[in-house]
Design an enzyme around this catalytic site. Structure first.
Site, mmCIF file in Angstrom:
data_model
loop_
_atom_site.group_PDB
_atom_site.id
_atom_site.type_symbol
_atom_site.label_atom_id
_atom_site.label_comp_id
_atom_site.label_asym_id
_atom_site.label_seq_id
_atom_site.Cartn_x
_atom_site.Cartn_y
_atom_site.Cartn_z
ATOM 1 N N ASP A 90 0.874 -0.997 -0.108
ATOM 2 C CA ASP A 90 -0.004 0.162 -0.043
ATOM 3 C C ASP A 90 0.981 1.160 0.055
ATOM 4 O OD1 ASP A 90 -2.126 -1.891 0.076
ATOM 5 O OD2 ASP A 90 -2.107 -1.559 2.527
ATOM 6 N N VAL A 91 0.551 2.126 -0.795
ATOM 7 C CA VAL A 91 1.425 3.121 -1.265
ATOM 8 C C VAL A 91 0.757 4.424 -1.154
ATOM 9 C CG1 VAL A 91 3.019 4.530 -3.004
ATOM 10 C CG2 VAL A 91 3.015 1.894 -2.785
#
Lengths: 260, 210
Positions: free
Chosen positions: A130-131
């Site tokens: 997850d960015v």
């Protein structure tokens, strides 16, 4: 013709399925088992089922739920949420689940990836990355349902989990989650250029064209989405489980993939 | 009753689930099982060739399987690594396979693949049916497609044994059949109606005339 996997991602919280926007404001979608049955009937390519509160609440994977889902899925199924131990992985994979998804644990205990790879094979491990980006536009990896910044860059983390034996990477953009603003193609490309394992694009899909861009430009091997498959025509007020027919996939997706 | 061979390799839960769905009883079998009660066998498998061959030996099932399949002519379906173990051997390891097919297992030739074709070959693919078989419905409404996950594939030295092929950058053998023995590279247990059709036909029609 190259078939591209198109994967609905289902989020589970408070005993039901929800859909988030930027990992927040969960909107109730429906009963989990029932929804999984409908996706099965629609002959989806694959399904990713994530319990998004297990890690935060320090809960172990709900085995009875996983067994029920596993028995309804006659396609590949991936489960993620609350996995911290090898024996949990064994139980999950024995329940009719093909792959497990690691997120927080991949960061906190990457050696678990090695252990799973040795015992069950790399193909059974998806690491979901997850960015999010800060106000200066710098992208870093977040864990614990997007709450904790690891300060690692997406490519650093992707290379690391590959070295530990991950079989696939799902790259998800927090700022695009549930926004129908298209995938972060640049982010996807930055990962696919650095790793040789399949990369699944996620976060922001709005149309068939987004899938095509993620593959043709981003270099993704598969595409995943949430909102696309639970809302009717992009309208968040109208919940409808949907999935394109084989005919539409043939003409509007596979036919447009380069080098097919 | 169908016996699913448990040698510690592979997703047996999914196979049991799908057989139940298509109306057939199945049980997990090991070397202590009474093989006479099982009219057909399934050899599943995921993972490395040598690990599978070693497990099959250690579990005491190697000789039992040779006896049941070669001497008793019991119908058997190999899935994924299960089919690869039915070949003579694999580039992946040093141990011998069961050698039931005139075939060998080799790694996908990455040099022959365009760069978008990553290894493992993971995903859905159409198959091409190379000879008539009772393992699938005679009249398919659409091209059968199945879910694959593999880095190695089979090459056959006996064209009459080739049942299916598929294309991933190049054509490869995705199914073998000889008398009472059939093997598939893909996972029918994870392939929706196409997998159900195959498992149902295996249970009801395959090599049933004998």
């Amino acid at each position: 013709m190259r078939r591209i996997r198109l994967i609905p991602v289902l989020l589970f919280q408070n005993q039901g399925l929800v859909k988030t926007v930027k990992f927040k404001n969960p909107n109730y979608i429906g009963d989990a088992i029932n929804s999984v049955k409908i996706f099965n009937d629609k002959e989806v390519d694959e399904l990713i089922f994530l319990d998004i509160e297990a890690t935060q609440k320090k809960k172990a994977p709900d085995m009875s739920l996983i067994k029920q889902i596993g028995s309804e899925c006659f396609m590949p199924l991936a489960y993620g949420g609350g996995i911290t131990k090898l024996d949990q992985v064994k139980q999950i994979l024995e329940s009719g689940v093909e792959k497990i998804v690691l997120n927080t644990t991949a960061f906190e205990n990457p050696n678990l990836i090695n252990q799973i790879a040795t015992q069950f094979g790399s193909q059974s491990i998806i690491v979901s990355i997850d960015v999010n980006k800060n106000i200066f536009g710098k992208k870093t990896v977040f864990v614990e349902s997007g709450k904790t910044n690891t300060k690692m860059t997406p490519t650093e983390f992707a290379i690391k989990v590959c070295e530990h034996g991950a079989g696939e990477i799902m790259i998800n953009s927090i700022e695009r989650d549930g926004t129908f603003s298209g995938y972060d193609i640049e982010l996807i490309k930055s990962i696919t250029e650095k790793v040789s394992i399949p990369v699944v694009a996620c976060g922001g899909a709005q149309s068939m064209n987004d899938y095509i861009s993620a593959i043709n430009i981003g270099g993704a091997s598969a595409v995943a989405a949430g909102s696309m498959f639970v809302y009717r025509g992009g309208n968040v007020k109208s919940i409808l489980i949907n999935y394109p027919s084989q005919k539409i996939l043939d003409t509007e997706l596979y036919a447009k993939i380069i080098r097919n | 009753m169908i016996g699913i061979i448990d040698y510690g390799v592979g997703n047996i839960g999914s196979i049991l689930n799908m057989l139940k769905k298509v109306g057939h009883k199945a049980e997990i079998v090991n070397k202590h099982s009474d093989f006479a009660t099982f009219r057909k066998l399934i050899l599943p498998g995921v993972g490395a060739f040598d690990y599978g061959a070693q497990k099959l030996n250690e579990s005491g099932l190697w000789d039992i399987l040779n006896h049941e399949v070669i001497e008793n002519k019991k119908p058997i379906l190999g899935i994924c690594l299960g089919m690869q173990l039915m070949t003579k051997g694999s580039e992946e390891g040093k141990l011998k396979g069961l050698g039931w097919f005139e075939a060998e297992t080799v790694k996908f030739n990455s040099l022959s693949l365009p760069k978008e074709y990553k290894i493992p070959h993971m995903g859905w693919n159409n198959i091409l049916i190379k000879k008539p078989s009772s393992i699938l419905s005679a009249h398919q409404q659409e091209t059968p497609r199945f879910y694959f996950v593999h880095s190695y594939h089979v090459i056959s030295n006996e064209p009459t044994e080739v049942l299916f092929t598929a294309n991933y950058g190049y054509d490869f053998v995705s199914g073998l059949e000889k008398n009472n023995i059939v093997g598939v590279q893909f996972h029918p247990e994870k392939s929706h109606k196409f997998g159900m059709d195959l498992l149902k036909h295996f249970a009801e029609n395959f090599y049933s005339e004998q």
